[in-house]
Design an enzyme around this catalytic site. Structure first.
Site, PDB file in Angstrom:
ATOM      1  N   PRO A   1      16.903 -46.557 -64.127  1.00  8.30           N
ATOM      2  CA  PRO A   1      17.158 -45.446 -65.039  1.00  8.30           C
ATOM      3  C   PRO A   1      18.254 -45.795 -66.046  1.00  8.30           C
ATOM      4  CG  PRO A   1      18.240 -45.055 -62.941  1.00  8.30           C
ATOM      5  CD  PRO A   1      17.413 -46.310 -62.772  1.00  8.30           C
ATOM      6  N   GLY A   2      18.078 -45.364 -67.262  1.00 13.80           N
ATOM      7  CA  GLY A   2      19.105 -45.546 -68.291  1.00 13.80           C
ATOM      8  C   GLY A   2      19.384 -44.223 -68.968  1.00 13.80           C
ATOM      9  N   ARG A   3      18.377 -43.730 -69.694  1.00 16.45           N
ATOM     10  CA  ARG A   3      18.481 -42.440 -70.368  1.00 16.45           C
ATOM     11  C   ARG A   3      18.862 -41.330 -69.381  1.00 16.45           C
ATOM     12  NH1 ARG A   3      14.937 -41.254 -74.695  1.00 16.45           N
ATOM     13  NH2 ARG A   3      13.661 -42.951 -73.878  1.00 16.45           N
TER      14      ARG A   3
ATOM     15  N   ARG B   1      16.474 -42.467 -83.913  1.00 15.95           N
ATOM     16  CA  ARG B   1      15.327 -42.087 -83.095  1.00 15.95           C
ATOM     17  C   ARG B   1      14.375 -41.096 -83.771  1.00 15.95           C
ATOM     18  NH1 ARG B   1      15.547 -39.584 -78.800  1.00 15.95           N
ATOM     19  NH2 ARG B   1      13.796 -40.635 -77.780  1.00 15.95           N
TER      20      ARG B   1
ATOM     21  N   TYR C   1      10.841 -42.687 -83.831  1.00 14.60           N
ATOM     22  CA  TYR C   1       9.889 -42.162 -82.851  1.00 14.60           C
ATOM     23  C   TYR C   1       9.436 -40.730 -83.115  1.00 14.60           C
ATOM     24  CZ  TYR C   1      11.928 -45.933 -79.966  1.00 14.60           C
ATOM     25  OH  TYR C   1      12.369 -47.127 -79.485  1.00 14.60           O
TER      26      TYR C   1
ATOM     27  N   CYS D   1      20.071 -42.683 -98.099  1.00 17.81           N
ATOM     28  CA  CYS D   1      19.148 -42.627 -99.238  1.00 17.81           C
ATOM     29  C   CYS D   1      17.716 -42.842 -98.756  1.00 17.81           C
ATOM     30  CB  CYS D   1      19.549 -43.673-100.271  1.00 17.81           C
ATOM     31  SG  CYS D   1      18.803 -43.407-101.882  1.00 17.81           S
TER      32      CYS D   1
END
Length: 486
Positions: free
Chosen positions: A322-324, A365, A369, A396
């Site tokens: 697990p990370g998130r 993100r 995504y 920009c």
């Protein structure tokens, strides 16, 4: 306007107009987040207005105790689930989600191993004092130098991703064993189970047409070859099906396919470990309903146990990454509002564009995504009616969107402090200097105190890397205007 009657599809179907645009959705924010008597959001007892005054904005804020609590919960969940079946579990923190020496210290102190996927990530983990034997090394294109460094420090395991990598490790071990005949390196083989995670295409990593690992039909030959190489110790298979996944069905189906291969490999020798990766989702908005880590752990481990029982084989020790799920909810990004611009989308709908002093350089993100986030005014509360807003960055690019759709108080104004929760994972990690914007600091908060754990970049830092600005002579020949015209 209510989300139940969107105009021209401009309001996402999941977005519901809140009764109170000041409220903090419990599942999205750190457990310590609350508003004080002045309406200011506090995280771990620290007022965000004080953080702005001391450190400026944009600013990544990381709740240390929240990270530690999620690390403890994940370890306890997987150990409990595997112990029920008489086997062990190792939980790696997936460093790509967010890596700094302080975070490595937090998770290792809570009992987690560390997963890295580059020479730089390995260096950070080692600088933090992580035990090399409790580090795993991922990556689809590890260089010879990276592999040599990993072997040199005594890394716990290398996850092999290709035949080229087997070639490189074979050569490295041949050189090592010329000096030390007992030298060895433990490895796993990454396989592609063919299970498609219900997520963005670029986040799904177990379908066949992608860069990672061996197809199930090809993995047996790779393992057979590894077993012939002196010094390489085959531990088992690794499979990761994607990221931001809710529920256990995808993991269960993937486990069934991996166990089938695992069973076949037992004929050639021991296969003591099965690593089923990570990808456990978190809530980014009120519409998200992530599966509790205890339920995930029990469901995945039970699925492996069933598949092993059907084949009358012992359950291997299991590993997870697990990370998130460890760091995501612990992070909040602070911005200052710069300009506010109402835009009439249709005759029935006006959207308020709220521009902040950061954007895709500190959170790419949404652009990469289509990720969804939430936002709240953090420096005050408001009695104004909720208004449909889009929080955009300063870059920009028309796609520089921080929060695509949110209801904020209709009086949101320049100078307001805006907070975006659930930014602990893959925001700092993916940050850039686009438009030559310096990357923000990361501040850890705990027990009413704040400290910098990654310092902010300055314009001087950016110029220091520019050879022309720093006075260094370039080795690249420059054509004169006359020669260019010929």
């Amino acid at each position: 306007m209510s989300a139940a009657t969107p105009a021209s599809g401009s309001i996402p179907s999941w977005l519901v107009e809140p009764a109170d645009a000041n409220g903090l959705v419990e599942s999205v924010w750190p457990a310590s987040a609350e508003r004080d008597d002045d309406g200011v959001i506090r995280i771990a007892g620290v007022a965000v207005t004080a953080l702005r005054e001391r450190f400026g904005t944009p600013l990544y804020v990381l709740d240390e105790e929240e990270v530690r609590a999620h690390a403890r919960a994940a370890l306890a969940a997987f150990r409990s689930a595997t112990a029920a079946h008489g086997v062990g579990a190792r939980v790696y923190y997936a460093g790509k989600a967010f890596l700094s020496t302080e975070v490595v210290r937090w998770v290792t102190e809570e009992g987690l191993a560390v997963d890295v996927c580059s020479e730089g990530e390995l260096a950070v983990a080692l600088a933090a004092g992580a035990e090399p034997g409790y580090i795993g090394f991922h990556g689809n294109n590890k260089s010879v130098r990276e592999l040599e460094r990993a072997v040199d420090v005594g890394i716990g395991s290398i996850v092999i991703d290709s035949h080229d990598e087997i070639d490189r490790l074979e050569a490295i071990m041949r050189r090592r064993r010329a000096d030390d005949p007992q030298a060895s390196q433990s490895v796993l083989v990454r396989v592609v189970s063919g299970v498609h995670a219900e997520t963005h295409d670029f986040l799904a990593t177990a379908h066949e047409d992608q860069k990672f690992g061996f197809a199930l039909r090809d993995a047996g030959a790779a393992v057979a070859r590894i077993r012939t190489i002196p010094g390489l110790v085959f531990l088992g298979l690794h499979c990761h099906i994607g990221s931001q996944i809710f529920g256990t069905s995808g993991f269960a189906e993937s486990a069934a396919r991996v166990v089938e291969l695992h069973a076949a490999l037992l004929a050639g020798g021991a296969v003591p470990v099965m690593n089923l990766g990570g990808g456990f989702g978190i809530a980014y908005t009120a519409a998200d309903d992530p599966t509790p880590i205890e339920e995930l752990a029990a469901g995945i481990v039970d699925a492996v146990a069933r598949e092993c029982a059907e084949r009358s084989i012992p359950i291997p020790n299991l590993a997870f990454e697990p990370g998130r799920a460890i760091v995501g909810r612990a992070g909040v990004t602070l911005y200052e509002v710069g300009t506010v611009k109402p835009v009439q989308v249709s005759e029935a709908l006006t959207r308020t564009y709220v521009s902040v002093d950061g954007g895709m350089s500190d959170n790419v993100r949404p652009a990469l995504y289509g990720a969804q986030y939430s936002a709240r005014i953090a420096s005050r509360v408001s009695d104004a009616s909720p208004a449909l807003a889009r929080v955009v960055g300063r870059h920009c690019e028309s796609g520089d969107i921080v929060v695509d759709a949110e209801y904020l108080p209709g009086d949101v104004a320049a100078g307001d402090l805006l907070a975006v929760p659930a930014t602990g994972a893959y925001c700092f990690s993916l940050a850039s200097n686009y438009n030559y914007v310096p990357r923000p600091a990361v501040v850890a908060v705990r027990g009413g105190a704040a400290r910098v754990i990654v310092r902010a970049e300055s314009i001087s830092d950016l110029l220091a890397r520019d050879a022309g600005a720093s006075g260094e002579e370039s080795n690249v020949p420059v054509l004169s205007e006359r020669s260019e015209s010929k």
